[in-house]
Write a protein that holds these residues in place. Structure first.
Motif, short mmCIF file in Angstrom:
data_model
loop_
_atom_site.label_atom_id
_atom_site.label_comp_id
_atom_site.label_asym_id
_atom_site.label_seq_id
_atom_site.Cartn_x
_atom_site.Cartn_y
_atom_site.Cartn_z
N LYS A 15 12.16 -5.82 -1.38
CA LYS A 15 12.87 -5.49 -2.60
C LYS A 15 13.59 -6.71 -3.16
CE LYS A 15 13.59 -0.53 -2.09
NZ LYS A 15 14.57 0.58 -2.22
N VAL A 16 13.77 -6.70 -4.48
CA VAL A 16 14.48 -7.77 -5.18
C VAL A 16 15.87 -7.24 -5.57
CG1 VAL A 16 14.54 -9.19 -7.27
CG2 VAL A 16 12.38 -8.81 -6.06
N PRO A 17 16.95 -7.89 -5.14
CA PRO A 17 18.29 -7.43 -5.51
C PRO A 17 18.45 -7.34 -7.03
CG PRO A 17 18.41 -9.09 -3.79
CD PRO A 17 16.99 -9.06 -4.25
N GLY A 18 18.95 -6.21 -7.50
CA GLY A 18 19.21 -6.04 -8.92
C GLY A 18 18.02 -5.60 -9.75
N ALA A 19 16.85 -5.51 -9.13
CA ALA A 19 15.68 -5.07 -9.89
C ALA A 19 15.82 -3.60 -10.28
CB ALA A 19 14.41 -5.28 -9.07
N VAL A 20 15.21 -3.24 -11.41
CA VAL A 20 15.14 -1.83 -11.81
C VAL A 20 13.91 -1.18 -11.19
CG1 VAL A 20 14.84 -0.26 -13.77
CG2 VAL A 20 16.43 -2.17 -13.94
N GLY A 21 12.82 -1.94 -11.12
CA GLY A 21 11.60 -1.37 -10.55
C GLY A 21 10.53 -2.41 -10.34
N TYR A 22 9.32 -1.91 -9.99
CA TYR A 22 8.20 -2.78 -9.63
C TYR A 22 6.91 -2.19 -10.20
CZ TYR A 22 11.73 -4.01 -6.18
OH TYR A 22 12.90 -4.36 -5.59
N ASN A 23 5.99 -3.05 -10.50
CA ASN A 23 4.63 -2.66 -10.82
C ASN A 23 3.70 -3.19 -9.73
OD1 ASN A 23 5.14 -1.35 -13.30
ND2 ASN A 23 5.12 -3.31 -14.39
N GLN A 55 3.81 2.25 -11.04
CA GLN A 55 5.20 1.84 -11.23
C GLN A 55 6.11 2.55 -10.25
OE1 GLN A 55 6.81 1.71 -15.34
NE2 GLN A 55 8.55 2.87 -14.54
N PHE A 56 7.04 1.79 -9.64
CA PHE A 56 8.03 2.33 -8.71
C PHE A 56 9.42 1.90 -9.16
CE2 PHE A 56 4.13 1.79 -6.32
CZ PHE A 56 4.02 2.98 -5.61
N TRP A 57 10.43 2.72 -8.86
CA TRP A 57 11.82 2.37 -9.10
C TRP A 57 12.40 1.70 -7.86
CZ3 TRP A 57 12.41 2.63 -14.02
CH2 TRP A 57 11.79 3.64 -14.76
N ASN A 58 13.41 0.88 -8.06
CA ASN A 58 13.99 0.12 -6.96
C ASN A 58 14.71 1.02 -5.96
OD1 ASN A 58 14.43 -2.44 -5.71
ND2 ASN A 58 16.57 -2.36 -6.37
N ASP A 59 15.14 2.22 -6.41
CA ASP A 59 15.83 3.12 -5.48
C ASP A 59 14.84 4.02 -4.73
OD1 ASP A 59 15.12 4.66 -7.66
OD2 ASP A 59 17.16 5.21 -8.21
N ASP A 104 13.50 -5.76 -14.64
CA ASP A 104 14.86 -5.26 -14.82
C ASP A 104 15.15 -5.22 -16.30
OD1 ASP A 104 15.44 -7.87 -15.58
OD2 ASP A 104 16.70 -8.33 -13.82
N GLU A 105 16.42 -5.17 -16.68
CA GLU A 105 16.78 -5.05 -18.09
C GLU A 105 16.51 -6.34 -18.87
OE1 GLU A 105 20.78 -3.71 -18.06
OE2 GLU A 105 20.30 -1.82 -17.08
N ASN A 106 16.34 -7.45 -18.16
CA ASN A 106 16.14 -8.74 -18.83
C ASN A 106 14.67 -9.07 -19.06
OD1 ASN A 106 19.02 -9.37 -18.72
ND2 ASN A 106 18.68 -9.62 -16.52
N PRO A 165 14.08 -11.11 -13.22
CA PRO A 165 14.16 -11.08 -11.74
C PRO A 165 13.18 -12.05 -11.11
CG PRO A 165 12.99 -9.15 -12.56
CD PRO A 165 13.55 -9.85 -13.76
N VAL A 166 13.42 -12.35 -9.85
CA VAL A 166 12.49 -13.20 -9.10
C VAL A 166 11.29 -12.37 -8.68
CG1 VAL A 166 14.35 -14.68 -8.28
CG2 VAL A 166 13.63 -12.72 -6.90
N THR A 167 10.23 -13.05 -8.33
CA THR A 167 9.00 -12.38 -7.89
C THR A 167 9.19 -11.76 -6.52
OG1 THR A 167 7.68 -13.96 -9.13
CG2 THR A 167 6.55 -12.70 -7.42
N PRO A 168 8.82 -10.49 -6.32
CA PRO A 168 8.94 -9.88 -4.99
C PRO A 168 8.09 -10.63 -3.97
CG PRO A 168 8.52 -8.22 -6.68
CD PRO A 168 8.30 -9.55 -7.33
N ALA A 169 8.60 -10.69 -2.76
CA ALA A 169 7.90 -11.36 -1.66
C ALA A 169 7.33 -10.34 -0.69
CB ALA A 169 8.87 -12.30 -0.93
N MET A 170 6.49 -10.85 0.20
CA MET A 170 5.99 -10.08 1.35
C MET A 170 5.17 -8.86 0.96
SD MET A 170 7.10 -11.96 3.79
CE MET A 170 6.80 -10.93 5.22
N LEU A 171 4.39 -8.96 -0.10
CA LEU A 171 3.49 -7.86 -0.42
C LEU A 171 2.35 -7.83 0.59
CD1 LEU A 171 2.39 -5.60 -2.30
CD2 LEU A 171 1.14 -7.40 -3.52
N THR A 172 2.15 -6.65 1.18
CA THR A 172 1.02 -6.47 2.10
C THR A 172 0.24 -5.24 1.68
OG1 THR A 172 2.27 -5.10 3.66
CG2 THR A 172 2.30 -7.49 4.01
N ALA A 173 -1.06 -5.28 1.92
CA ALA A 173 -1.95 -4.15 1.63
C ALA A 173 -2.93 -4.03 2.78
CB ALA A 173 -2.69 -4.37 0.31
N LYS A 174 -2.96 -2.88 3.39
CA LYS A 174 -3.85 -2.67 4.53
C LYS A 174 -4.68 -1.42 4.30
CE LYS A 174 -3.96 -2.26 9.58
NZ LYS A 174 -3.15 -2.18 10.82
#
Length: 612
Positions: free
Chosen positions: A541-549, A564-568, A592-594, A518-527
């Motif tokens: 979110k990244v289309p088709g991703a399974v999850g995020y760390n 760890q978070f799931w995409n849903d 994702d699976e790849n 998958p591509v790298t997620p964008a727009m990460l913010t931390a406040k």
């Protein structure tokens, strides 16, 4: 037709199930968890294992776990043989302390009464002897509960640390080897002192409850001491074993009895997301290559609040002597060590991660039958792929031939399978020779022609050792041409499990898809919030991703923590695990699976704490 199907299965399975040396492991650990009699009077039956201590004794490994009637022995950290002591001296051991010094292994149980310290020079044979008959009693409610033994090789002095309470601290005391490890010097009531207290008002991760959301006073327990590069790392578990945020922290000092300073990078071991959540109350040990590991307890909690399993994760110290435990993809397959993972530039933290991804998340699965229980919403097959250990499928009958058939959606390279069983309305209160697990794993590209790729049963030409595998992990062999198994469908075929019900809470398949990462997620913010223990996070979110760390730490090059978070799930989150007065930095990766995306650009928490 049935004969033809059986014939095809037999032909396709010839030579496919030759057993090879397993190169990987997967959390929760695949050991023969014992049935726990603690709730016998309440008629609640469940396997459990908690409060682990792994000891490297003369190049071999020994695992001690709460109330198991014995311990486990391994030569490779993956195949664990259960050992029953030749003569168990008294009641079973809760949260035992264990230590190897030279040719001797020492063992001591949690207690509020007088109890002995044991020793063994033949722990592989289950032989125990008394080192002392009775360790003198401490004042009421002091313990020693959840003890840890420590020998300082540089000074040849001995110490003990203990504590399990939301009232009392972690204690420490010197022991006198000349008097068979009784308390040194003073009277027992004067021989110990407080080492550390929890401070949830400054340390966000020490707050109680799921995601640190409960105002109840937190618990500290599970002391352990590690000496590294002249520093003493006094470790402890918090805030409570029955939550996803159960982790390990450390205080650091220059003397075994302090004074100690709180490590600003705490917690050192933390895994609040994914399947096997929680990793607190364990120990730190070195393998035969000098690599560090940290063990801990993960929570199940369906049958009883103390229903748990065991995990172990790679650990180490960076160039600044900061202690860390790597829980990134901590419940995905990892390689077993064959060498040191330290490089000239420091620790290669992800050296053991196989890169085998979870292929089964929320994929459709069909069961041969389903048990229908009055008042229960669902015991259906889809619960085996939701990555929730507290939801599960129950077969209509516990009999050979029951199946779960998983559709991966397309052909994948399949590397490993994990089958996690759970106890549903069982009446087993002790493990004996009838408690074992047997099953087969089959794969197919078209759901017509099936190949047996793992057979954990007895056959005419091979005898598979019978043992219980509540968290059975099977690494699948490559084909004869060296390429991994490729299939779209994966089937679990049941053979045997003890008890009245067959219940499975996870049918996990690992391997790799055939596409791009998958591509790298964008727009990460931390406040950072006004309450500095908390920060608000968001990302695209990244289309088709399974999850995020979400990865974070106290410096841009020290992103040692992972959530760890799931995409849903929502792409916003309130992180409540931070320390007051400490700046933090964050980054994100998608998977994702790849495979896994590149890590995003590091962002700070917006608090200004890290600026001069």
């Amino acid at each position: 037709m049935q004969f033809l199907t059986l014939f095809l299965l037999t032909i396709c399975s010839v030579g496919a199930i030759a057993q090879a040396q397993q190169r990987t492991y997967c959390n929760p650990m695949d050991i023969s968890y014992r049935y726990n009699f603690e709730q016998l009077n309440e008629k609640i039956s469940y396997r459990s294992g908690a409060d682990p201590v792994i000891i490297n004794h003369k190049g071999e490994y020994y695992l001690f776990v709460t109330i198991q009637g014995g311990w486990w022995h391994s030569k490779d950290m993956v195949n664990w043989k259960y050992i029953v002591p030749d003569k168990w001296p008294m009641e079973d051991m809760c949260a035992p302390a264990a230590l190897s010094v030279r040719d001797t292994l020492y063992l001591f149980q949690s207690t509020f009464e007088q109890r002995p310290i044991f020793y063994s020079t033949e722990p592989d044979k289950g032989k125990l002897k008394f080192l002392n008959r009775w360790l003198p009693r401490l004042p009421k409610d002091i313990g020693p509960w959840d003890p840890a033994l420590f020998h300082d090789d540089d000074t040849d002095k001995w110490y003990m640390y203990w504590g399990s309470s939301n009232v009392y601290p972690i204690f420490g005391a010197e022991l006198d080897k000349g008097r068979n490890l009784t308390y040194a010097g003073q009277k027992p009531a004067e021989a110990y002192k407080a080492m550390l207290w929890l401070d949830p008002y400054k340390h966000g991760w020490e707050r109680f409850g799921p995601n640190h959301s409960d105002p109840f006073k937190p618990f500290t327990e599970g002391a352990w001491m590690t000496k590294y590069n002249g520093n003493y790392y006094l470790q402890y578990g918090a805030p409570g074993t029955e939550y996803n945020v159960y982790g390990n922290g450390t205080y650091v000092g220059k003397d075994p009895l302090g004074p100690f300073e709180y490590a600003p990078y705490n917690p050192i071991a933390y895994k609040p997301g994914g399947f096997a959540t929680g990793c607190g109350h364990g120990n730190t040990f070195q393998d035969n290559f000098g690599n560090y590991w940290n063990t801990g307890t993960t929570w199940i909690g369906h049958n009883w609040g103390m229903e748990r399993r065991i995990v172990m994760n790679p650990a180490g110290f960076d160039k600044d002597n900061q202690m860390f435990v790597n829980t990134r993809f901590g419940d995905f397959p990892h390689y077993l060590p064959t060498k040191s993972w330290t490089t000239p530039s420091g620790q290669n933290r992800d050296a053991l991660f196989t890169g085998w991804m979870l292929l089964s998340y929320r994929k459709p699965v069909v069961a041969s039958s389903t048990f229908r229980a009055s008042g229960v919403d669902s015991l259906s097959a889809d619960k085996t792929t939701d990555e929730n250990p507290r939801t599960f499928w129950v077969a209509k009958q516990n009999k050979p031939g029951e199946t779960l058939t998983l559709d991966l959606g397309a052909e994948r390279e399949i590397r490993a399978v994990q089958i996690d069983y759970i106890d549903y309305k069982q009446t087993i209160y002790d493990s004996d020779s009838t408690v074992y697990t047997q099953f087969k794993i089959l794969t197919s590209t078209d759901r017509k022609k099936w190949e047996i790729v793992s057979d954990l049963t007895e056959t005419s030409d091979r005898k598979e050792p019978k043992r219980d595998r509540a968290c059975a992990y099977v690494e699948l062999n490559s084909r004869k041409d060296g390429k991994p198994i490729r299939a779209r469908y994966v089937r679990y075929e049941h053979v045997y499990v003890a008890g009245s019900h067959l219940a499975i809470n996870a049918f996990r398949v690992f391997g790799n898809g055939l596409g791009n990462v998958p591509v790298t997620p964008a727009m990460l913010t931390a406040k950072r919030q006004k309450d500095q223990r908390n920060a608000d996070l968001s990302w695209s979110k990244v289309p088709g991703a399974v999850g995020y760390n979400i990865r974070w730490g106290i410096a841009p090059d020290k992103l040692y923590q992972t959530y760890q978070f799931w995409n849903d799930e929502p792409n916003t989150f309130e992180l409540r695990a931070l320390n007051v007065g400490v700046p933090y930095y964050f980054a994100i990766e998608a998977f994702d699976e790849n495979g896994v995306s590149a890590l995003s650009k590091v962002v700070n928490d917006g608090s200004g704490l890290g600026k001069p």
